[in-house]
Scaffold this active site. Structure first.
Site, mmCIF file in Angstrom:
data_model
loop_
_atom_site.group_PDB
_atom_site.id
_atom_site.type_symbol
_atom_site.label_atom_id
_atom_site.label_comp_id
_atom_site.label_asym_id
_atom_site.label_seq_id
_atom_site.Cartn_x
_atom_site.Cartn_y
_atom_site.Cartn_z
ATOM 1 N N HIS A 25 0.833 -1.533 0.149
ATOM 2 C CA HIS A 25 0.072 0.029 0.086
ATOM 3 C C HIS A 25 1.065 1.094 0.137
ATOM 4 O O HIS A 25 2.240 1.088 -0.138
ATOM 5 C CB HIS A 25 -1.432 -0.406 1.059
ATOM 6 N N CYS A 36 5.665 6.374 3.521
ATOM 7 C CA CYS A 36 4.896 5.986 3.706
ATOM 8 C C CYS A 36 4.102 6.334 2.459
ATOM 9 O O CYS A 36 3.082 5.785 1.944
ATOM 10 C CB CYS A 36 3.974 5.884 5.016
ATOM 11 N N HIS A 40 4.915 0.607 -0.630
ATOM 12 C CA HIS A 40 5.680 -0.131 0.285
ATOM 13 C C HIS A 40 4.932 -1.209 0.914
ATOM 14 O O HIS A 40 3.465 -1.700 0.345
ATOM 15 C CB HIS A 40 5.699 0.236 1.454
ATOM 16 N N HIS A 42 3.819 -4.906 4.268
ATOM 17 C CA HIS A 42 4.075 -5.172 5.127
ATOM 18 C C HIS A 42 3.780 -6.440 4.933
ATOM 19 O O HIS A 42 2.621 -6.960 4.509
ATOM 20 C CB HIS A 42 3.005 -4.196 5.991
ATOM 21 N N HIS A 80 -1.203 -10.215 -0.436
ATOM 22 C CA HIS A 80 -0.098 -10.175 -2.038
ATOM 23 C C HIS A 80 -1.347 -9.321 -2.503
ATOM 24 O O HIS A 80 -1.871 -9.677 -3.585
ATOM 25 C CB HIS A 80 -0.107 -11.578 -2.555
ATOM 26 N N GLU A 123 1.437 -3.659 11.942
ATOM 27 C CA GLU A 123 2.167 -3.709 10.496
ATOM 28 C C GLU A 123 3.762 -4.188 10.732
ATOM 29 O O GLU A 123 4.091 -4.496 10.173
ATOM 30 C CB GLU A 123 2.427 -1.887 10.011
#
Length: 136
Positions: A25, A36, A40, A42, A80, A123
Site C-alpha cells: 500500500h 509511507c 511499500h 507489510h 498479496h 504492520e
C-alpha cells in the site's frame, strides 16, 4: 494437593486469534517526502479478540476453527494485493482494523458464540493499531 478445592471464579472469558497476510500500500494523503507516501509492503498480523460471559461446550468462548472464514477472507481478498486498489479508503492500520471488525461482524458474528470486542492490526513488530467495537 487437592485441586478440586480451587474455586472457578465468576467473570468473563476472552480469547484472541492471530492471523497474517502480506500486502502492499501507500498513503497518498501524506506529504511526498514521507516514506509511507511511497509504495511499500507489510507482513500484516491481525488479531481478533472475542469475549463471552460463559463457555460453550467443551469449554470455548468460540472454537478457533469457527474463525476459518475470516482466515479465508484475508487469504483470498487481501493477501498479496495492493490495498490501495481494493479498499474504499486510505489503508492505514487504524482504518484496516475498523474495516476488518466490520467484515467480521457482518459475516461471522452471527455464526459464532463469542462477541468480537476488538481487532488489532500490526504492520511491524513494534507498531499496531486497535479498533474496539462498541458493546451491544
Amino acid at each position: 494437593m487437592d485441586l478440586s478445592s480451587v474455586p472457578l471464579l465468576p467473570g468473563a472469558f476472552t480469547i484472541g486469534k492471530k492471523l497474517s497476510f502480506e500486502a502492499g500500500h501507500r498513503l497518498p494523503g501524506l506529504p511526498p517526502e514521507h516514506k509511507c507516501s511511497r509504495q511499500h509492503g507489510h507482513s500484516y498480523e491481525v488479531e481478533v479478540i472475542l469475549t463471552a460471559p460463559c463457555l460453550e461446550e467443551p469449554g470455548f468462548v468460540t472454537d478457533f476453527g469457527a474463525l476459518g472464514p475470516f482466515r479465508t477472507f484475508l487469504d483470498t481478498e487481501l493477501d498479496h494485493h495492493n490495498l490501495d486498489e481494493i479498499l474504499p479508503f486510505e489503508p492505514t492500520s487504524e482504518r484496516l482494523a475498523q474495516f476488518l471488525a466490520g467484515w467480521f461482524i457482518q459475516h461471522l458474528q452471527p455464526k459464532v458464540p463469542g462477541r468480537l470486542i476488538a481487532v488489532l492490526v500490526r504492520e511491524t513488530g513494534s507498531s499496531w493499531a486497535r479498533f474496539d467495537v462498541k458493546g451491544k
